[in-house]
Enzyme design. Structure first.
Site, PDB file in Angstrom:
ATOM      1  N   LEU A 185     -14.097 -20.563  -9.861  1.00  0.00           N
ATOM      2  CA  LEU A 185     -14.086 -21.911 -10.562  1.00  0.00           C
ATOM      3  C   LEU A 185     -15.331 -21.180 -11.407  1.00  0.00           C
ATOM      4  CD1 LEU A 185     -14.447 -24.901  -8.377  1.00  0.00           C
ATOM      5  CD2 LEU A 185     -12.597 -24.290  -9.953  1.00  0.00           C
ATOM      6  N   ASP A 186     -15.490 -21.762 -12.791  1.00  0.00           N
ATOM      7  CA  ASP A 186     -16.576 -21.281 -13.611  1.00  0.00           C
ATOM      8  C   ASP A 186     -17.856 -21.877 -13.095  1.00  0.00           C
ATOM      9  OD1 ASP A 186     -14.774 -20.171 -15.460  1.00  0.00           O
ATOM     10  OD2 ASP A 186     -14.570 -21.706 -16.585  1.00  0.00           O
ATOM     11  N   ARG A 187     -18.833 -21.203 -13.351  1.00  0.00           N
ATOM     12  CA  ARG A 187     -20.253 -21.422 -12.890  1.00  0.00           C
ATOM     13  C   ARG A 187     -20.671 -22.959 -13.241  1.00  0.00           C
ATOM     14  NH1 ARG A 187     -25.633 -17.996 -13.472  1.00  0.00           N
ATOM     15  NH2 ARG A 187     -27.126 -19.418 -12.621  1.00  0.00           N
TER      16      ARG A 187
ATOM     17  N   SER B 263     -18.362 -25.480 -14.088  1.00  0.00           N
ATOM     18  CA  SER B 263     -17.308 -26.522 -13.574  1.00  0.00           C
ATOM     19  C   SER B 263     -17.692 -26.774 -12.186  1.00  0.00           C
ATOM     20  CB  SER B 263     -16.097 -25.919 -13.801  1.00  0.00           C
ATOM     21  OG  SER B 263     -15.916 -24.605 -12.940  1.00  0.00           O
TER      22      SER B 263
ATOM     23  N   ARG C 275     -10.581 -24.622 -20.988  1.00  0.00           N
ATOM     24  CA  ARG C 275     -11.545 -24.689 -21.804  1.00  0.00           C
ATOM     25  C   ARG C 275     -10.966 -24.202 -23.180  1.00  0.00           C
ATOM     26  NH1 ARG C 275     -16.754 -21.953 -19.107  1.00  0.00           N
ATOM     27  NH2 ARG C 275     -17.567 -22.396 -21.215  1.00  0.00           N
TER      28      ARG C 275
END
Length: 483
Positions: free
Chosen positions: A243-245, A247, A366
């Site tokens: 997971l993105d930082r 998100s 995104r």
């Protein structure tokens, strides 16, 4: 004619003896090997035994002592092939090919050894396999010759095969040490748990916390899990997806090497099948639904985005970003597929979307929202910078009726995380992207069934349905727009 040098070998006790009694470990290993260290032995050359070692592949005149000592693993026995089981679950196959390679066996027996170190040993051809040969007519007490042959990482093992590693691995650096945490920090990480069984552990990752370590990153989920989420297990949880930082939401980790391998295979096969197959032929083996608040409104209320993504370098090579590429034949392009639908009609210029990534590409959601739908996600300053450059703070007075919402005062919690601010009421809102729902196979149940019967059908297992509540900043934005 080529002659091989035969030297006697001091044999270790029978393998069955390694699991019981008061036997002391032969090696003083780092704690990263956990309880598995009792399964290993050191084979050392000596002149007082009738067993000989023939290192068939060593023709160099290296150090005899170093060549003669090996870190030995238990004999290979029938085991669960995590990759094959994952493919079986992901593709609903009833008869997966099941084989265990030398690399898989080393990683399974030595969970404390870094994977890159093990792969390096194979690349340098420093791993051996025992191939004992004993004449059937030989009587008891006759000499037995043990041949050590080089083994490649992808070579399949047969029952009884024993792997030899260089003795120097006991001096190699172990996995990263556990992060020192206070009691309050441990309780905070454990409070993020959504689900836990014998195979997996699931948490609701807070926004702002990185999943993996790197340059300038002091604390990450990967490191904290070893300290806070291991419990009574001998090995720490392993990441199986990202997971993105910025998100938040559902993050699944495997609690053992086997379960992590199964989950890796499931996520990988799901991405591969989504890239190659018709999107209408949806398989419900693995489903992920993200909630996102976007600026603007998509032309269609639902649909499927299929646009290849590629990496481009910007700022004179100082940074890079992902973008949609027109020519999917470009070597760096990766096919990316996203399913989306509108949750609620547009309100005050914002729209809530449900996004399901059928593939797992970096920044896929995104980029698809910003460049394909033309509706960048709120708080995405990397791919929606033009929209946010014109950003005007959303005030409660803009609502059709009065609102008692107030911007919360800054509140910093553990690990420097500010989990309260960041809604659309503020000048710089945080990223509004959250993995809210996930459905995946019951890996624990699948492993248990395969352990009982290797040929069992696991295509009809129960599924796990996971739900993660929205983070505070997104919940506040939801309340404001629906007040």
């Amino acid at each position: 004619m080529l002659f091989y040098r035969k030297l006697p070998l001091l044999r270790s006790p029978p393998f069955s003896a390694l699991h019981g009694g008061a036997r002391q470990p032969i090696l003083s290993l780092s704690s990263s090997f956990h309880h598995h260290q009792s399964c290993y032995a050191t084979k050392t050359l000596t002149r007082n035994n009738k067993t000989h070692i023939n290192n068939c592949d060593d023709n160099n005149n290296g150090d005899d002592e170093r060549r003669g000592k090996w870190f030995t693993l238990p004999p290979f026995t029938s085991t669960i092939d995590g990759s094959a089981l994952g493919r079986q679950l992901a593709c609903a196959s009833k008869s997966p090919t099941s084989e265990t390679t030398a690399l898989k066996w080393v990683l399974q027996c030595c969970p404390g050894l870094p994977r890159n170190l093990v792969q390096k040993l194979f690349r340098l051809r420093q791993v051996r396999r025992e191939s004992p040969s004993l004449d059937s007519s030989a009587n008891e007490g006759h000499e037995q010759e043990i041949k050590l042959k080089r083994v490649a990482a992808k070579d399949s093992l047969k029952l009884g095969d024993r792997i030899f590693l260089p003795i120097s691995i006991q001096e190699s650096p172990s996995r990263k040490e556990k992060c020192p945490c206070t009691e309050e920090e441990v309780e905070f990480i454990q409070s993020l748990e959504l689900y836990k069984d014998s195979a997996i552990i699931v948490i609701n990752k807070p926004h702002g916390m990185p999943v993996q370590g790197g340059i300038g990153i002091r604390r990450s989920i990967d490191e904290l899990a070893a300290t806070c989420l291991t419990y009574d297990y001998s090995e720490p949880p392993r990441l199986v997806h990202r997971l993105d930082r910025d998100s938040s939401g559902i993050l699944v980790m495997g609690r053992t090497q086997t379960s992590a391998t199964v989950l890796h295979s499931i996520f990988r096969e799901k991405t591969f099948s989504a890239s190659k197959e018709d999107n209408d032929n949806e398989k419900k083996i693995l489903q992920r639904w993200y909630w996102a608040l976007v600026v603007g409104t998509p032309r269609c209320s639902k649909g499927v985005i299929s646009a290849p993504l590629g990496k481009v370098v910007v700022d004179n090579g100082k940074s890079d970003r992902i973008t949609v590429v027109n020519n999917d034949q470009i070597m760096s392009a990766q096919h990316a597929v996203t399913r989306y639908q509108v949750i609620k009609p547009s309100c005050h210029g914002y729209t809530w979307l449900k996004l399901s990534p059928l593939t797992g590409r970096k920044h896929q959601l995104r980029v698809h929202c910003a460049e394909v739908l033309g509706t960048p996600i709120v708080g995405d300053y990397k791919y929606g910078w033009q929209t946010h450059r014109k950003w005007k703070q959303f005030h409660p007075s803009d609502l059709s009726k009065d609102s008692n919402e107030e911007i919360p005062k800054e509140k910093t919690l553990h690990f420097g995380l500010d989990l309260e601010s960041g809604s659309i009421l503020e000048k710089q809102p945080r990223l509004h992207l959250h993995c809210k729902e996930m459905t995946l196979p019951n890996v624990s149940q699948a492993i248990q069934k395969v352990q009982l019967s290797s040929g069992c059908d696991v295509s009809k297992l129960e599924t796990l349905k996971l739900v993660a509540p929205l983070p505070s900043h997104m919940q506040r934005s939801w309340d404001v727009l629906n007040s």
